[in-house]
Design an enzyme around this catalytic site. Structure first.
Site, short mmCIF file in Angstrom:
data_model
loop_
_atom_site.label_atom_id
_atom_site.label_comp_id
_atom_site.label_asym_id
_atom_site.label_seq_id
_atom_site.Cartn_x
_atom_site.Cartn_y
_atom_site.Cartn_z
N THR A 13 0.74 4.49 0.79
CA THR A 13 0.73 5.35 1.91
C THR A 13 1.31 4.60 3.30
O THR A 13 0.63 3.70 3.56
CB THR A 13 -0.48 6.24 2.26
N ASP A 37 -1.82 -0.39 6.54
CA ASP A 37 -1.86 0.20 7.78
C ASP A 37 -3.37 0.82 8.02
O ASP A 37 -3.50 1.56 9.13
CB ASP A 37 -0.96 1.29 8.01
N ASP A 62 0.79 -1.09 -0.09
CA ASP A 62 0.05 0.05 0.07
C ASP A 62 0.94 1.26 -0.12
O ASP A 62 1.83 1.27 0.70
CB ASP A 62 -1.05 -0.04 1.22
#
Length: 778
Positions: A303, A533, A301
């Site tokens: 970010t 996250d 991912d």
């Protein structure tokens, strides 16, 4: 439904909390990640093989040949090492688990403070926000666009909007919005307790290596006892003494038990968890170390993984005829009205500051919806990804967004809409483009380069604009970054198999699409790891073979992940991958050495049931072979660096090393038995020759298993060989070995010794490779 309504201004008082604790209305913590000390001792001591060994020891004690009881010393030492290593790992993992444990925000005595989940009592008011996982059953008392994932109940991951008075069960994940929840069921009465660990309900299959080893153990369990009984009875029927029958049977059964193999596997995994803990990586499940070691596709991912996650608002670019000053004011108002707490909202709030506004309707950001909005001052404003705000993004707007995305900006649209409807708002009119910047992690390029060199393919799956994501991925050195696709354009039933074959960067991906992409990679035969996250990564992490979460991520993500990077440092993944590969490669290599003894012991037992001579070993005679050729060197080899890609070589190693070696041992023992008959050699002499030849063949197998050789490995093998010789020269009486310094005896054993290596290599190259060529190993 709770009978008491707790004040939303005050919450419970300290006296009310204590009253509920006294009444037993207090929550309980989730089960620990590790076994208790009592369980560790019990599971290491009370095993079937330990029971068999104790019974065999009792039989040897009955014979009065007390030195043959020394095999129990090896069992005790192995068990003690296993307990020590697991206790050491437990302390490390438990310490890290406490540091990363989720906290609940409780309203008590008018103050919102952080508490452990075990501190929650009946009727407590819990403040929840996006990314939280509810630890108790509750009732919604206040909500601002609260959206919940209740897939642990319904099996569906679609967000459920919750209103005041709605029930919400423990284990639910907050996908969007925030609110106040009053606890209605805590402890054993909550839904999550009934499911034990709802976030872990759909777990992956167990370790491949442990599965194979356990299968071997099951087979041995049902063969050892009948084989031992048959050997004992046949020995007595031949007229041998009861003592000889017992010692031969015990030697055969002890040889069949690969006790060190199970120990080495569990110790290696526990030691791996301990090592990773020292690098601030929390391992939630030991088999995950093996799963990650086998990974060949790593899905990222953007970010928080490729980038630092520290978003910064650059500027807002007015669109069409909108006035710049007014656009900035409107943006500040809508950000204040929505009051989100995700990274983007925090960056905007930091840059624009608070403003006074009264919202009549709010829809906080949702991973599935990919936009947020608020109605105030007679207007409705939304912020989000243009593809999810518009049915069709206007051409000129799309072109400008593409230009900005190619410059590395993350671009959001602020638009005025007629009504806040889902999944897309009504009649959007763009007011401005919001430009957000995100910086690469300091060592991202080196980290991703390392993974590429280790044959791990990197894929980027993000909810952001694919052009922006591709630009950042290219800067990070990810190969194939220009092979990108906008997943908002693929329709409701995309061909995931074709997508994963054609693209590297996937943008505008919904949570359901992330999981679909992971599944497609698995269908193509890959072992997939997923990093994330946020709650938008939950479905993909559940689907993956191995999941990694950042400590700064949501509590729901961390509770699900197999690994938690406690310092949110993705560079630690290099250590995780290496540790996993080291553990599994070394276990696969040395496992063959343990199975040599098992194989030749089973074969010899079957043969000597029908032969006129006694079983060729006594229990004490197996000790130099078991300890010097297997036990001691394998513990050293298991700690050696080996970071090559895992290819599932367990059975291949067995066929290449264990089978030829076992055949050699059986063959030479039969030859020695025949020579003993021919030259009238007594049992003590033939058994000594059997130990000598078995040790030499095992030494050859050790040399092959230790490849590639290094100075340390050569030295290790040399030391073991020297100690083996010393056993014959100076400890013959202890191990029931006769003196080999006899020229007549040397005429027998020297030709056998000289032939051992070429015969073993010939069998390995002939039988092993011929069989391997006919079998397709995974």
């Amino acid at each position: 439904m709770t009978e008491r309504t707790t004040s939303l201004e005050q919450g419970l008082t300290a006296a009310e909390v204590q009253a509920r604790i006294d009444a037993g209305q207090q929550n309980e913590p989730l089960p620990p990640l590790t076994r208790s000390t009592k369980q560790i001792f019990r599971d290491n001591l009370l095993t079937l093989f330990n029971l068999i060994n104790v019974i065999l020891g009792g039989l040897v004690f009955f014979t009065g040949s007390y030195k043959n009881l020394l095999f129990l010393g090896v069992i005790v030492m192995n068990t003690a090492i296993g307990i020590f290593q697991e206790l050491r790992s437990k302390r490390q993992v438990d310490k890290l688990a406490i540091l990363s444990a989720a906290k609940s925000q409780l309203l008590r005595d008018g103050q919102v403070t952080a508490h452990d989940q075990a501190d929650i009592v009946q009727d407590d008011v819990i403040q929840v926000t996006r990314g939280d996982q509810l630890p108790v059953d509750g009732l919604v008392r206040e909500t601002t666009g609260l959206e919940v994932d209740e897939s642990q109940i319904t099996g569906e991951a679609d967000p459920v909007i919750k209103g005041i008075g709605d029930a919400i069960v423990s284990g639910s994940v907050i996908l969007g919005g925030h609110g106040l929840i009053q606890a209605t069921a805590v402890g054993h009465g909550s839904f999550i307790k009934k499911l034990a660990r709802s976030a872990k309900s759909n777990r992956r299959t167990t370790s491949q290596l442990l599965t194979i080893i356990n299968r071997i153990i099951k087979i041995l369990t049902v063969t050892i006892i009948p084989l031992g009984a048959a050997l004992f009875i046949s020995t007595l029927l031949r007229g041998e003494s009861q003592t000889r029958a017992i010692l031969g049977t015990v030697a055969a059964m002890v040889g069949m038990i690969p006790e060190g193999l199970v120990l080495l596997t569990s110790v290696a995994l526990a030691a791996g968890a301990f090592t990773l803990g020292r690098h601030q990586v929390l391992v939630r499940e030991l088999p995950a170390i093996e799963a990650l070691a086998r990974v060949d596709v790593l899905c990222l991912d953007k970010t928080g993984t490729i980038t630092s996650g520290q978003l910064k608002f650059d500027h807002v670019e007015p669109w069409a005829d909108a006035a710049a000053d007014q656009v900035t004011v409107t943006l500040a108002q809508v950000v204040t009205a929505i009051n989100d707490d995700n990274e983007t909202a925090q960056a905007l709030r930091t840059a624009l500051g608070p403003t006074k506004v009264t919202a009549t309707k709010v829809l906080p950001f949702s991973s599935a919806r990919k936009w947020s909005g608020a109605s105030f001052d007679g207007q409705s404003i939304v912020i989000g990804a243009p593809e999810f705000i518009y049915q069709t993004v206007p051409t000129d707007l799309k072109q400008r967004i593409q230009q900005l995305a190619q410059q590395g900006f993350r671009v959001l649209v602020m638009a005025q809409v007629r009504e806040l409807t889902t999944p897309k708002p009504t009649d959007p009119t763009a007011l401005g483009l919001i430009l957000i910047t995100d910086e690469l992690r300091p060592h991202a390029k080196n980290t991703f380069g390392y993974f590429a060199n280790q044959d791990v393919a990197l894929k980027v799956i993000s909810g952001d604009n694919p052009v922006t994501v591709a630009s950042i991925a290219d800067r990070a050195g990810i190969a194939g970054a220009q092979q990108l696709i906008d997943m908002s354009t693929v329709g409701p039933t995309p061909d995931y198999d074709q997508l994963v074959a054609d693209y590297t960067v996937f943008g505008r991906v919904t949570p359901q699409q992330k999981a679909g992409l992971i599944k497609a990679y698995q269908t193509a035969g890959h072992t997939v790891a997923m990093t994330g996250d946020g709650v938008n990564d939950l479905l993909a992490m559940r689907q993956s073979d191995c999941s990694i979460a950042m400590a700064t991520g949501s509590e729901a993500t961390k509770s699900l992940a197999d690994f938690v990077l406690l310092e949110s440092n993705f560079d630690a993944m290099i250590q995780v991958l290496n540790e996993g590969r080291r553990v599994i490669n070394n276990i696969e290599r040395v496992a063959a050495l343990y199975l040599i003894k098992t194989m030749y012991s089973v074969a010899l037992t079957l043969i000597f049931v029908f032969m006129s001579h006694s079983y060729p070993f006594e229990p004490i005679q197996l000790m130099p072979i078991s300890s010097l050729m297997v036990g001691i060197p394998t513990f050293f080899l298991a700690l050696q660096p080996d970071y090559t890609r895992i290819t599932g070589r367990f059975m291949k190693q067995v066929m290449e090393i264990a089978v030829p070696a076992a055949i050699c041992v059986v063959g030479y023992i039969i030859v020695i038995d025949l020579l003993g008959t021919e030259f009238n050699l007594d049992f003590a002499t033939t058994s000594t020759l059997n130990v000598l030849m078995t040790g030499i063949i095992s030494l050859n197998a050790l040399l092959i298993a230790a490849r590639p050789l290094s100075r340390f490995k050569i030295g290790l093998v040399a030391v073991m060989a020297s100690l083996f010789v010393i056993c014959f020269l100076f400890a013959g009486q202890i191990f029931s070995l006769v003196n080999l310094l006899d020229w007549q005896l040397a005429m027998i054993y020297l030709p056998l010794m000289l032939s051992a290596y070429p015969v073993f290599i010939g069998l390995q190259n002939g039988l092993g490779k011929r069989v391997l060529s006919k079998i397709r190993w995974r």
